[in-house]
Design a protein around this motif. Structure first.
Motif, mmCIF file in Angstrom:
data_model
loop_
_atom_site.group_PDB
_atom_site.id
_atom_site.type_symbol
_atom_site.label_atom_id
_atom_site.label_comp_id
_atom_site.label_asym_id
_atom_site.label_seq_id
_atom_site.Cartn_x
_atom_site.Cartn_y
_atom_site.Cartn_z
ATOM 1 N N GLU A 29 -0.964 -4.931 8.814
ATOM 2 C CA GLU A 29 -2.314 -5.490 8.942
ATOM 3 C C GLU A 29 -3.051 -5.445 7.589
ATOM 4 O O GLU A 29 -3.615 -6.428 7.135
ATOM 5 C CB GLU A 29 -3.046 -4.629 9.995
ATOM 6 C CG GLU A 29 -4.496 -4.930 10.210
ATOM 7 C CD GLU A 29 -4.696 -6.085 11.166
ATOM 8 O OE1 GLU A 29 -3.757 -6.368 11.929
ATOM 9 O OE2 GLU A 29 -5.787 -6.691 11.125
ATOM 10 N N GLU A 30 -2.972 -4.311 6.944
ATOM 11 C CA GLU A 30 -3.728 -4.073 5.702
ATOM 12 C C GLU A 30 -3.184 -4.877 4.523
ATOM 13 O O GLU A 30 -3.932 -5.412 3.728
ATOM 14 C CB GLU A 30 -3.661 -2.569 5.395
ATOM 15 C CG GLU A 30 -4.293 -2.147 4.103
ATOM 16 C CD GLU A 30 -5.688 -1.574 4.313
ATOM 17 O OE1 GLU A 30 -6.036 -1.291 5.472
ATOM 18 O OE2 GLU A 30 -6.403 -1.441 3.301
ATOM 19 N N PHE A 31 -1.845 -4.964 4.389
ATOM 20 C CA PHE A 31 -1.251 -5.569 3.180
ATOM 21 C C PHE A 31 -0.673 -6.977 3.403
ATOM 22 O O PHE A 31 -0.304 -7.637 2.449
ATOM 23 C CB PHE A 31 -0.127 -4.670 2.641
ATOM 24 C CG PHE A 31 -0.603 -3.334 2.129
ATOM 25 C CD1 PHE A 31 -0.993 -3.172 0.794
ATOM 26 C CD2 PHE A 31 -0.647 -2.225 2.964
ATOM 27 C CE1 PHE A 31 -1.413 -1.937 0.316
ATOM 28 C CE2 PHE A 31 -1.070 -0.984 2.497
ATOM 29 C CZ PHE A 31 -1.461 -0.840 1.173
ATOM 30 N N GLY A 32 -0.536 -7.396 4.651
ATOM 31 C CA GLY A 32 0.014 -8.730 4.924
ATOM 32 C C GLY A 32 1.492 -8.859 4.598
ATOM 33 O O GLY A 32 1.992 -9.952 4.337
ATOM 34 N N VAL A 33 2.194 -7.731 4.613
ATOM 35 C CA VAL A 33 3.640 -7.765 4.329
ATOM 36 C C VAL A 33 4.423 -7.898 5.639
ATOM 37 O O VAL A 33 3.861 -7.708 6.718
ATOM 38 C CB VAL A 33 4.088 -6.462 3.608
ATOM 39 C CG1 VAL A 33 3.533 -6.401 2.197
ATOM 40 C CG2 VAL A 33 3.692 -5.228 4.424
ATOM 41 N N ALA A 34 5.715 -8.218 5.516
ATOM 42 C CA ALA A 34 6.600 -8.166 6.685
ATOM 43 C C ALA A 34 7.247 -6.785 6.704
ATOM 44 O O ALA A 34 7.485 -6.194 5.651
ATOM 45 C CB ALA A 34 7.665 -9.244 6.583
ATOM 46 N N ILE A 35 7.521 -6.310 7.910
ATOM 47 C CA ILE A 35 8.068 -4.950 8.051
ATOM 48 C C ILE A 35 9.413 -4.973 8.785
ATOM 49 O O ILE A 35 9.559 -5.639 9.811
ATOM 50 C CB ILE A 35 7.108 -4.039 8.863
ATOM 51 C CG1 ILE A 35 5.706 -4.008 8.245
ATOM 52 C CG2 ILE A 35 7.697 -2.644 9.049
ATOM 53 C CD1 ILE A 35 5.486 -3.002 7.160
ATOM 54 N N TYR A 64 1.343 3.874 2.393
ATOM 55 C CA TYR A 64 0.352 2.988 1.757
ATOM 56 C C TYR A 64 0.624 2.871 0.260
ATOM 57 O O TYR A 64 0.577 1.785 -0.314
ATOM 58 C CB TYR A 64 -1.076 3.493 2.010
ATOM 59 C CG TYR A 64 -1.691 2.943 3.278
ATOM 60 C CD1 TYR A 64 -1.074 3.128 4.514
ATOM 61 C CD2 TYR A 64 -2.889 2.228 3.240
ATOM 62 C CE1 TYR A 64 -1.628 2.619 5.682
ATOM 63 C CE2 TYR A 64 -3.447 1.715 4.408
ATOM 64 C CZ TYR A 64 -2.817 1.920 5.625
ATOM 65 O OH TYR A 64 -3.373 1.412 6.775
ATOM 66 N N GLN A 65 0.890 4.017 -0.368
ATOM 67 C CA GLN A 65 1.147 4.013 -1.824
ATOM 68 C C GLN A 65 2.400 3.181 -2.139
ATOM 69 O O GLN A 65 2.399 2.331 -3.030
ATOM 70 C CB GLN A 65 1.345 5.466 -2.305
ATOM 71 C CG GLN A 65 1.682 5.611 -3.779
ATOM 72 C CD GLN A 65 0.487 5.358 -4.684
ATOM 73 O OE1 GLN A 65 -0.587 5.891 -4.420
ATOM 74 N NE2 GLN A 65 0.664 4.546 -5.706
ATOM 75 N N ALA A 66 3.472 3.425 -1.397
ATOM 76 C CA ALA A 66 4.733 2.694 -1.637
ATOM 77 C C ALA A 66 4.515 1.194 -1.449
ATOM 78 O O ALA A 66 4.920 0.390 -2.299
ATOM 79 C CB ALA A 66 5.819 3.197 -0.686
ATOM 80 N N THR A 67 3.849 0.816 -0.369
ATOM 81 C CA THR A 67 3.639 -0.613 -0.088
ATOM 82 C C THR A 67 2.772 -1.258 -1.166
ATOM 83 O O THR A 67 3.073 -2.359 -1.646
ATOM 84 C CB THR A 67 2.997 -0.803 1.305
ATOM 85 O OG1 THR A 67 3.806 -0.124 2.264
ATOM 86 C CG2 THR A 67 2.905 -2.269 1.678
ATOM 87 N N GLY A 68 1.709 -0.559 -1.578
ATOM 88 C CA GLY A 68 0.828 -1.087 -2.631
ATOM 89 C C GLY A 68 1.604 -1.321 -3.916
ATOM 90 O O GLY A 68 1.497 -2.389 -4.545
ATOM 91 N N ASP A 69 2.423 -0.344 -4.313
ATOM 92 C CA ASP A 69 3.235 -0.464 -5.541
ATOM 93 C C ASP A 69 4.192 -1.658 -5.443
ATOM 94 O O ASP A 69 4.339 -2.428 -6.382
ATOM 95 C CB ASP A 69 4.097 0.798 -5.740
ATOM 96 C CG ASP A 69 3.279 2.011 -6.167
ATOM 97 O OD1 ASP A 69 2.115 1.842 -6.575
ATOM 98 O OD2 ASP A 69 3.830 3.135 -6.086
ATOM 99 N N LEU A 70 4.864 -1.784 -4.300
ATOM 100 C CA LEU A 70 5.896 -2.825 -4.139
ATOM 101 C C LEU A 70 5.257 -4.215 -4.098
ATOM 102 O O LEU A 70 5.774 -5.162 -4.692
ATOM 103 C CB LEU A 70 6.737 -2.551 -2.885
ATOM 104 C CG LEU A 70 7.565 -1.255 -2.955
ATOM 105 C CD1 LEU A 70 8.167 -0.918 -1.592
ATOM 106 C CD2 LEU A 70 8.666 -1.350 -4.003
ATOM 107 N N LEU A 71 4.127 -4.306 -3.428
ATOM 108 C CA LEU A 71 3.425 -5.587 -3.351
ATOM 109 C C LEU A 71 2.990 -6.027 -4.755
ATOM 110 O O LEU A 71 3.108 -7.203 -5.121
ATOM 111 C CB LEU A 71 2.220 -5.443 -2.415
ATOM 112 C CG LEU A 71 1.537 -6.719 -1.968
ATOM 113 C CD1 LEU A 71 2.514 -7.678 -1.283
ATOM 114 C CD2 LEU A 71 0.397 -6.401 -0.984
ATOM 115 N N LYS A 72 2.520 -5.067 -5.547
ATOM 116 C CA LYS A 72 2.102 -5.367 -6.922
ATOM 117 C C LYS A 72 3.299 -5.904 -7.736
ATOM 118 O O LYS A 72 3.147 -6.718 -8.631
ATOM 119 C CB LYS A 72 1.547 -4.100 -7.581
ATOM 120 C CG LYS A 72 0.444 -4.446 -8.560
ATOM 121 C CD LYS A 72 -0.204 -3.286 -9.302
ATOM 122 C CE LYS A 72 -0.558 -2.059 -8.499
ATOM 123 N NZ LYS A 72 -0.630 -0.864 -9.371
#
Ligand code: PEP
Ligand code: MN
Length: 339
Positions: free
Chosen positions: A156-162, A112-120
């Motif tokens: 689901e939470e961040f709307g990113v592709a995985i 979650y932390q990594a994805t949040g940082d990268l999305l930002k």
């Protein structure tokens, strides 16, 4: 295919070769020179058996294929660059994507932390492994199916592709149901059963080059995916084994240019596994953009010293805002656009 016979070969031998060509389904045309005879064989080299087996005949000097063995991947098959959609995010034909994420999913907090940082930082495609192909059986092997559940939650939470890697046929169905792109890692580039299964899973595939595969072998692996029903293949150069020990692998930057020239497929570059150390990731990513790659694939961890795999090469995910600022002028200069 062109068959070159040895100088001054006998008419009986020429006839013998001709009959073999006919038996294999080709239409042989004989061209007689002063010293040598050449037989041009007309026929689709992909659907007929290769005439290269005829090299075993003493009268034959050489057999030269004309068609590429990776036809569907080639620019002759499709002139324009292909676009592959990783979830909602396109790559190829001028669409640039920075792909990043931790080497492995380790916990809910970490991913979650990594994805949040990268999305930002403006990154929308997250790559994280949950089935890890580790060199030693004593090393962290990934969270397996539990990691896939975490990736589903992240999506689901961040709307990113995985993107995630599969290392065995048994993982393909669950992974394909969960993520947007399946990765074939370097160690499985020539695992043809796995390639065929992954090709039938209905998802785009990111195909890493094996650490000891030639470009031709890598493109033939891509051809396996294409011929078995996967239309969306992304190539990934991640460095090859050479005599050099200054880096973990040698990033074959020329292979990126060759792959862009020879194929219509998007090509990404993984500077993390090529370099093996943090400090070389940024310069190699810039080189990748300059040579024509459609994006870098970079390992990122909220706290690299705590990483359970590839700690020394992962960049802090919190630093990606800065990194993106440094990469953007290169992306612009390459004439590509990133969302
Ligand atoms: C990875 O992508 O984490 C990985 C194991 O890389 P490679 O297959 O390139 O070694
Ligand atoms: Mn890794």
């Amino acid at each position: 295919m062109i068959i070159v016979l040895k100088p001054y070969s006998h008419d009986d031998d020429v006839e013998d070769v001709k009959q073999h060509c006919i038996k294999l389904g080709y239409d042989p045309r004989i061209i007689r020179g002063v010293e040598r005879t050449v037989i041009a064989c007309v026929g689709d080299e992909l659907t007929h058996r290769s005439l290269e087996a005829l090299k075993a005949m003493p009268v034959i000097e050489n057999v030269l294929p004309i068609q590429k063995r990776h036809k569907l991947a080639s620019r002759e098959f499709r002139r324009q660059d292909s676009v592959v959609k990783m979830g909602a995010f396109p790559i190829g034909a001028g669409h640039f994507q920075v792909i990043a994420g931790p080497c492995a999913v380790e916990s809910r907090e970490q991913i979650y932390q990594a994805t949040g940082d990268l999305l930002k930082a403006g990154i929308h495609v997250i790559r994280a492994g949950t089935f890890k192909p580790r060199t030693s059986p004593y090393d962290f092997q990934g969270l397996g199916d539990e990691g896939l559940d975490l990736l589903a939650a992240v999506k689901e939470e961040f709307g990113v592709a995985i993107i995630t890697e599969v290392v065995g046929i048994g993982q393909v169905e669950h992974a394909a149901r969960t993520v947007d792109v399946l990765q074939i890692g370097a160690r499985n580039c020539q695992n043809y059963n796995l390639l065929e299964t992954v090709a039938g899973a209905g998802k785009p595939v990111l195909l890493k080059r094996g650490m000891a595969t030639t470009v031709e072998e890598w493109l033939s692996a891509a051809e396996y995916l294409l011929v078995h029903g996967c239309e969306d293949v992304i190539l990934c150069e991640r460095g090859i084994r050479t005599f050099e020990t200054a880096t973990r692998n040698t990033l074959d930057i020329s292979a990126v240019a060759v792959a862009k020239q020879e194929t219509h497929l998007p090509v990404v570059v993984d500077p993390s596994h090529a370099a093996g150390v943090q400090s070389l990731v940024e310069p190699l990513a810039k080189a990748a953009i300059a040579v024509g790659a459609d994006g870098p694939l970079i390992e990122a961890h909220p706290n690299p010293v705590d990483a359970l795999s590839d700690a020394q090469q992962q960049l802090p995910s919190g630093d990606f805002g800065e990194l993106m600022k440094k990469l953007r002028p290169y992306i612009e200069l390459a004439g590509k656009t990133m969302p």
